[in-house]
Design a protein around this motif. Structure first.
Motif, PDB file in Angstrom:
ATOM      1  N   PRO A   5       0.809  -1.213   0.000  1.00  0.00           N
ATOM      2  CA  PRO A   5       0.000   0.000   0.000  1.00  0.00           C
ATOM      3  C   PRO A   5       0.846   1.268   0.000  1.00  0.00           C
ATOM      4  CG  PRO A   5      -0.879  -1.556   1.570  1.00  0.00           C
ATOM      5  CD  PRO A   5       0.431  -2.130   1.093  1.00  0.00           C
ATOM      6  N   GLY A   6       2.006   1.198   0.657  1.00  0.00           N
ATOM      7  CA  GLY A   6       2.938   2.305   0.612  1.00  0.00           C
ATOM      8  C   GLY A   6       2.740   3.326   1.701  1.00  0.00           C
ATOM      9  N   ASP A   7       3.458   4.430   1.569  1.00  0.00           N
ATOM     10  CA  ASP A   7       3.453   5.486   2.567  1.00  0.00           C
ATOM     11  C   ASP A   7       2.882   6.790   2.017  1.00  0.00           C
ATOM     12  OD1 ASP A   7       5.518   5.845   0.803  1.00  0.00           O
ATOM     13  OD2 ASP A   7       7.101   5.923   2.308  1.00  0.00           O
ATOM     14  N   ALA A   8       2.233   6.719   0.858  1.00  0.00           N
ATOM     15  CA  ALA A   8       1.533   7.879   0.302  1.00  0.00           C
ATOM     16  C   ALA A   8       0.106   7.847   0.832  1.00  0.00           C
ATOM     17  CB  ALA A   8       1.560   7.832  -1.217  1.00  0.00           C
ATOM     18  N   GLU A   9      -0.069   8.339   2.037  1.00  0.00           N
ATOM     19  CA  GLU A   9      -1.281   8.096   2.816  1.00  0.00           C
ATOM     20  C   GLU A   9      -2.393   9.080   2.446  1.00  0.00           C
ATOM     21  OE1 GLU A   9       0.699   8.622   6.454  1.00  0.00           O
ATOM     22  OE2 GLU A   9       1.552   6.598   6.503  1.00  0.00           O
ATOM     23  N   LEU A  10      -3.255   8.667   1.535  1.00  0.00           N
ATOM     24  CA  LEU A  10      -4.423   9.460   1.159  1.00  0.00           C
ATOM     25  C   LEU A  10      -5.495   8.536   0.620  1.00  0.00           C
ATOM     26  CD1 LEU A  10      -3.691  11.392  -2.195  1.00  0.00           C
ATOM     27  CD2 LEU A  10      -2.635   9.244  -1.530  1.00  0.00           C
ATOM     28  N   GLU A  11      -6.761   8.940   0.765  1.00  0.00           N
ATOM     29  CA  GLU A  11      -7.874   8.111   0.314  1.00  0.00           C
ATOM     30  C   GLU A  11      -9.176   8.911   0.384  1.00  0.00           C
ATOM     31  OE1 GLU A  11      -7.730   4.741   2.879  1.00  0.00           O
ATOM     32  OE2 GLU A  11      -8.440   5.801   4.629  1.00  0.00           O
ATOM     33  N   ALA A  12     -10.281   8.237   0.046  1.00  0.00           N
ATOM     34  CA  ALA A  12     -11.643   8.745   0.254  1.00  0.00           C
ATOM     35  C   ALA A  12     -11.922  10.081  -0.430  1.00  0.00           C
ATOM     36  CB  ALA A  12     -11.939   8.842   1.746  1.00  0.00           C
TER      37      ALA A  12
END
Length: 330
Positions: A208-215
């Protein structure tokens, strides 16, 4: 973070906060979306078969039947041994039909799909009430796609062309043009990346990685398309860092820019909501206009209640430069 949130127990108290009032309700919700049919509000959220509730006054909520009593027949071909715990629905009304997109996924993988169900009414007591499943609209496959087919949001542009925004982690949030029937991707395919953050290059594609964004959630107003999205990590108790940021564009496909003019495709995003001394993990929002007022709907974790998650609904106001304003969490 949705990749971790879905396996957490859902002990959610709903707290509805309107302009000057608040009410607490003992109903369990997560990733909430809302819509109004006639004089009734309907709320849908992550849960077994997609959880549902109704209210006449946004104070007293009644449980309604789950959208799917049994998991859709096609799901096991995508996610083997799926337990019917369906994620992050999105509901819209178009051409006298209710469209409900939903997500299925394997934990911490982009083995995922966004599918569609439709109904002509949201009232389970109506003889015409029947959800019809139309199956997969978009699918992501590990080692083929650097995006994740979850968290859908349907939006129409100024020409009434339908677009579906979606995504979580990997290489950013995407948008794809749909056919007018809203059941499939338009041809020739048109895809856009609408937001992304820096991802460590050395990571495996299946990570999933460390580029933490969603929704992502797109809200059209004031001559702009406003893109709301969630950054950082959800559902980790006191370590939750979830927050809502925003950008806007004159075009539905972007580029979306924050208040400082930085593109959301370059890690930009103006902070709108975050936790404080009383709350943490505030995010996964949806945004609506009900009876002439604009509202933002999201969940957060209340520290004094041992981090029990609650739903928040707050009125959106707009500053002189047409950016949304939300009152502090408490």
């Amino acid at each position: 973070m949705k990749l971790h949130r879905k396996i957490q127990p859902l002990f959610l108290i709903i707290l509805l906060v309107m302009t000057n009032s608040s009410w607490a309700q003992d109903i369990t919700v997560h990733d909430p979306v809302m819509i109004k049919q006639n004089d009734t509000y309907y709320l849908y959220c992550t849960g077994q078969g997609i959880s549902a509730f109704s209210s006449k006054d946004l104070k007293n909520w009644n449980p309604e039947p789950a959208i799917f009593k049994e998991k859709p027949t096609w799901v096991d071909s995508i996610v083997p041994d799926f337990k019917n715990h369906i994620w992050a629905p999105d509901v819209s009304f178009h051409n006298n039909t209710y469209y409900l997109y939903y997500s299925v996924s394997a934990f911490a993988k982009n083995t995922s799909a966004i599918a569609l169900a439709t109904n002509t009414t949201l009232n389970p007591k109506d003889p015409a009430y029947k959800w019809v499943d139309h199956g997969i609209v978009i699918q992501s496959i590990p080692n083929r796609d650097m995006w994740n087919a979850i968290d859908p949001n349907l939006t129409f542009d100024e020409n009434n062309v339908p677009w579906l925004a979606f995504g979580s982690f990997w290489n950013g949030l995407k948008m794809v043009k749909l056919n007018p029937d809203l059941k499939s991707i338009a041809q020739p395919e048109e895809w856009h990346t609408i937001a992304k953050r820096k991802r460590t290059f050395e990571l495996q594609d299946t990570d999933p990685g460390d580029a933490e964004l969603e929704a992502p959630f797109v809200f059209r107003k004031n001559g702009y398309y406003y893109l709301f999205l969630s950054w950082d990590l959800c559902c980790r108790g006191e370590n939750s860092t979830y927050k809502v940021v925003i950008g806007r564009s004159k075009n539905i496909t972007g580029p979306y820019l924050d208040k400082d003019g930085k593109s959301l495709n370059e890690g930009g995003g103006t902070l709108l909501i975050q936790g404080d001394k009383n709350w943490y993990g505030a995010g996964h929002n949806s945004t609506y206009t009900f009876d002439g007022k604009d509202y933002i709907v999201f969940h957060a974790y209340e520290i004094k209640n041992n981090g029990r998650p609650k739903l928040e609904i707050k009125e959106l106001q707009w500053d002189a430069d047409l950016w949304p304003i939300v009152k502090p969490m408490n």
